[in-house]
Design an enzyme around this catalytic site. Sequence first.
Site, PDB file in Angstrom:
ATOM      1  N   ASP A  60      35.671 -37.956  59.933  1.00  0.00           N
ATOM      2  CA  ASP A  60      35.633 -36.493  59.901  1.00  0.00           C
ATOM      3  C   ASP A  60      37.043 -35.901  59.774  1.00  0.00           C
ATOM      4  OD1 ASP A  60      34.401 -34.014  59.932  1.00  0.00           O
ATOM      5  OD2 ASP A  60      34.316 -33.890  62.114  1.00  0.00           O
ATOM      6  N   ASN A  72      27.323 -44.858  56.478  1.00  0.00           N
ATOM      7  CA  ASN A  72      26.696 -46.181  56.545  1.00  0.00           C
ATOM      8  C   ASN A  72      27.681 -47.145  57.180  1.00  0.00           C
ATOM      9  OD1 ASN A  72      24.168 -45.669  55.262  1.00  0.00           O
ATOM     10  ND2 ASN A  72      25.298 -45.411  53.347  1.00  0.00           N
ATOM     11  N   LYS A  86      28.654 -50.684  57.858  1.00  0.00           N
ATOM     12  CA  LYS A  86      28.274 -51.950  57.215  1.00  0.00           C
ATOM     13  C   LYS A  86      28.736 -53.179  57.987  1.00  0.00           C
ATOM     14  CE  LYS A  86      27.840 -50.129  52.572  1.00  0.00           C
ATOM     15  NZ  LYS A  86      26.576 -50.786  52.251  1.00  0.00           N
ATOM     16  N   ARG A 133      31.923 -22.450  47.648  1.00  0.00           N
ATOM     17  CA  ARG A 133      32.556 -22.705  48.946  1.00  0.00           C
ATOM     18  C   ARG A 133      32.291 -24.131  49.441  1.00  0.00           C
ATOM     19  NH1 ARG A 133      31.172 -19.874  53.530  1.00  0.00           N
ATOM     20  NH2 ARG A 133      29.171 -19.156  52.763  1.00  0.00           N
ATOM     21  N   LYS A 134      31.592 -24.925  48.641  1.00  0.00           N
ATOM     22  CA  LYS A 134      31.211 -26.268  49.089  1.00  0.00           C
ATOM     23  C   LYS A 134      32.170 -27.334  48.551  1.00  0.00           C
ATOM     24  CE  LYS A 134      26.926 -25.667  47.600  1.00  0.00           C
ATOM     25  NZ  LYS A 134      25.484 -25.842  47.339  1.00  0.00           N
TER      26      LYS A 134
HETATM   27  C1  LIG Z   1      38.131 -27.203  61.118  1.00  0.00           C
HETATM   28  C2  LIG Z   1      38.884 -27.785  59.978  1.00  0.00           C
HETATM   29  C3  LIG Z   1      40.246 -27.212  59.824  1.00  0.00           C
HETATM   30  C4  LIG Z   1      41.139 -28.002  58.928  1.00  0.00           C
HETATM   31  C5  LIG Z   1      42.196 -28.721  59.736  1.00  0.00           C
HETATM   32  C6  LIG Z   1      42.887 -29.652  58.814  1.00  0.00           C
HETATM   33  C7  LIG Z   1      43.866 -30.538  59.517  1.00  0.00           C
HETATM   34  C8  LIG Z   1      43.444 -30.939  60.835  1.00  0.00           C
HETATM   35  C9  LIG Z   1      42.705 -32.222  60.755  1.00  0.00           C
HETATM   36  C10 LIG Z   1      41.663 -32.207  61.777  1.00  0.00           C
HETATM   37  C11 LIG Z   1      40.381 -32.184  61.026  1.00  0.00           C
HETATM   38  C12 LIG Z   1      39.302 -32.056  62.054  1.00  0.00           C
HETATM   39  C13 LIG Z   1      38.067 -31.864  61.263  1.00  0.00           C
HETATM   40  C14 LIG Z   1      36.995 -31.483  62.280  1.00  0.00           C
HETATM   41  C15 LIG Z   1      36.079 -30.642  61.566  1.00  0.00           C
HETATM   42  C16 LIG Z   1      34.911 -30.229  62.521  1.00  0.00           C
HETATM   43  O1  LIG Z   1      34.741 -31.025  63.425  1.00  0.00           O
HETATM   44  S1  LIG Z   1      34.166 -28.880  62.292  1.00  0.00           S
HETATM   45  C17 LIG Z   1      33.003 -28.908  63.656  1.00  0.00           C
HETATM   46  C18 LIG Z   1      31.659 -29.397  63.264  1.00  0.00           C
HETATM   47  N1  LIG Z   1      31.045 -28.470  62.363  1.00  0.00           N
HETATM   48  C19 LIG Z   1      30.510 -27.329  62.797  1.00  0.00           C
HETATM   49  O2  LIG Z   1      30.498 -27.013  63.964  1.00  0.00           O
HETATM   50  C20 LIG Z   1      29.933 -26.438  61.713  1.00  0.00           C
HETATM   51  C21 LIG Z   1      28.738 -25.673  62.212  1.00  0.00           C
HETATM   52  N2  LIG Z   1      28.142 -24.986  61.069  1.00  0.00           N
HETATM   53  C22 LIG Z   1      28.562 -23.779  60.719  1.00  0.00           C
HETATM   54  O3  LIG Z   1      29.346 -23.120  61.408  1.00  0.00           O
HETATM   55  C23 LIG Z   1      28.019 -23.198  59.455  1.00  0.00           C
HETATM   56  O4  LIG Z   1      26.786 -23.797  59.137  1.00  0.00           O
HETATM   57  C24 LIG Z   1      28.995 -23.408  58.270  1.00  0.00           C
HETATM   58  C25 LIG Z   1      29.310 -24.890  58.028  1.00  0.00           C
HETATM   59  C26 LIG Z   1      30.320 -22.668  58.551  1.00  0.00           C
HETATM   60  C27 LIG Z   1      28.380 -22.841  56.999  1.00  0.00           C
HETATM   61  O5  LIG Z   1      27.924 -21.550  57.303  1.00  0.00           O
HETATM   62  P1  LIG Z   1      28.086 -20.369  56.250  1.00  0.00           P
HETATM   63  O6  LIG Z   1      29.514 -20.082  55.987  1.00  0.00           O
HETATM   64  O7  LIG Z   1      27.230 -19.255  56.753  1.00  0.00           O
HETATM   65  O8  LIG Z   1      27.526 -21.012  54.924  1.00  0.00           O
HETATM   66  P2  LIG Z   1      26.071 -20.860  54.306  1.00  0.00           P
HETATM   67  O9  LIG Z   1      26.061 -19.552  53.569  1.00  0.00           O
HETATM   68  O10 LIG Z   1      25.009 -21.155  55.285  1.00  0.00           O
HETATM   69  O11 LIG Z   1      26.106 -22.055  53.272  1.00  0.00           O
HETATM   70  C28 LIG Z   1      26.996 -22.059  52.166  1.00  0.00           C
HETATM   71  C29 LIG Z   1      26.444 -23.073  51.176  1.00  0.00           C
HETATM   72  O12 LIG Z   1      26.522 -24.370  51.790  1.00  0.00           O
HETATM   73  C30 LIG Z   1      25.217 -24.966  51.882  1.00  0.00           C
HETATM   74  N3  LIG Z   1      25.136 -25.677  53.158  1.00  0.00           N
HETATM   75  C31 LIG Z   1      25.532 -25.248  54.382  1.00  0.00           C
HETATM   76  N4  LIG Z   1      25.306 -26.195  55.312  1.00  0.00           N
HETATM   77  C32 LIG Z   1      24.768 -27.238  54.641  1.00  0.00           C
HETATM   78  C33 LIG Z   1      24.316 -28.520  55.050  1.00  0.00           C
HETATM   79  N5  LIG Z   1      24.417 -28.925  56.316  1.00  0.00           N
HETATM   80  N6  LIG Z   1      23.814 -29.351  54.099  1.00  0.00           N
HETATM   81  C34 LIG Z   1      23.733 -28.969  52.800  1.00  0.00           C
HETATM   82  N7  LIG Z   1      24.159 -27.756  52.350  1.00  0.00           N
HETATM   83  C35 LIG Z   1      24.654 -26.911  53.272  1.00  0.00           C
HETATM   84  C36 LIG Z   1      24.252 -23.790  51.836  1.00  0.00           C
HETATM   85  O13 LIG Z   1      22.984 -24.186  51.349  1.00  0.00           O
HETATM   86  C37 LIG Z   1      24.964 -22.853  50.858  1.00  0.00           C
HETATM   87  O14 LIG Z   1      24.775 -23.349  49.545  1.00  0.00           O
HETATM   88  P3  LIG Z   1      24.657 -22.347  48.284  1.00  0.00           P
HETATM   89  O15 LIG Z   1      23.504 -21.447  48.595  1.00  0.00           O
HETATM   90  O16 LIG Z   1      25.968 -21.589  48.233  1.00  0.00           O
HETATM   91  O17 LIG Z   1      24.455 -23.246  47.120  1.00  0.00           O
END
Ligand SMILES: CCCCCCCCCCCCCCCC(=O)SCCNC(=O)CCNC(=O)[C@H](O)C(C)(C)COP(=O)(O)OP(=O)(O)OC[C@H]1O[C@@H](n2cnc3c(N)ncnc32)[C@H](O)[C@@H]1OP(=O)(O)O
Length: 240
Positions: free
Chosen positions: A161, A183, A185, A206-207
């Site tokens: 991630d 996966n 393995k 945005r994807k």
């Molecule tokens: C944080 C990073 C900072 C960067 C730092 C960089 C350096 C530092 C390194 C550290 C790196 C740590 C990396 C940790 C990264 C986390 O751990 S993040 C925490 C885990 N993830 C979460 O908690 C996310 C929870 N989910 C959400 O908040 C919301 O569902 C999201 C992901 C923001 C999307 O919500 P939204 O902006 O309302 O988007 P939405 O309109 O629903 O969907 C947009 C498009 O995506 C599609 N879509 C959305 N979800 C899905 C899905 N699950 N499956 C398929 N399609 C989907 C929709 O169908 C839609 O498609 P189109 O209609 O445009 O074709």
Amino acid sequence: MLRSCTAGLRSLWALRGRREGAARLSADLQPARRLFSTEKAVHKDWALPNPSWSKDLKLLFDQFMKKCEDGSWERLPSCKHTCTYKSEDFKTYFLDPQLVEGEGLSQAQLFTRGFEDGLGFEYVIFNNNDEKRTVCLFQGGPYLQGIPGFLHGGAIATMIDVAFGSCAAISGGAVMTANLNINFKRPVPLCSVVVIHSQLDKLEGRKLFVSCNVRSVDEKTLYSEATGLFIKLDPKKSST
Ligand SMILES: CCCCCCCCCCCCCCCC(=O)SCCNC(=O)CCNC(=O)[C@H](O)C(C)(C)COP(=O)(O)OP(=O)(O)OC[C@H]1O[C@@H](n2cnc3c(N)ncnc32)[C@H](O)[C@@H]1OP(=O)(O)O
């Protein structure tokens, strides 16, 4: 292997307490640092060798640092606390202002950087901007054990991630993980070094679609393969 891990553990414990003295200050302001931090203060950079790094990890690190010399690759520095990508943007758009202004975030630190040297996640990520790919060199320490002698799958998922997050954030800015598919393995031996090759496959609105493989240092063993979907956050939408 277990014996060498126990020996490793002993020397790792001996390292405790010396950590703050280890000069991993990020005086070398690289281009990636400017990308990944908006902070004015100089912070310790955790993506640099420390005494817990194995020979394999140091060797690979040196090889990639060599690749950085012509500018095709860059090392991504890593801070422990607030040094995330455009963190001010994150605070402005996505976080609860009360949390930011209050003391809520003062204890916060990047999950993967919360361990003593060598006990948890030791890693460094290199980015190739032209090829839209990153390489993460990762040594998983003894506190990341799952099945005895092997890394916990959740620790591998975490590193995937993080590797994906960096790869996606470089192209997409403020992104979040929407989907991860892994996966597993082969089990990854504890305290060994693996290489995570991540690639941005497709950008669609945005994807951001990413994929990776996790391999041994000699590339002969394929430990895991994964795909991920990251979504570029929309400032008009609240994350909470
Ligand atoms: C944080 C990073 C900072 C960067 C730092 C960089 C350096 C530092 C390194 C550290 C790196 C740590 C990396 C940790 C990264 C986390 O751990 S993040 C925490 C885990 N993830 C979460 O908690 C996310 C929870 N989910 C959400 O908040 C919301 O569902 C999201 C992901 C923001 C999307 O919500 P939204 O902006 O309302 O988007 P939405 O309109 O629903 O969907 C947009 C498009 O995506 C599609 N879509 C959305 N979800 C899905 C899905 N699950 N499956 C398929 N399609 C989907 C929709 O169908 C839609 O498609 P189109 O209609 O445009 O074709």
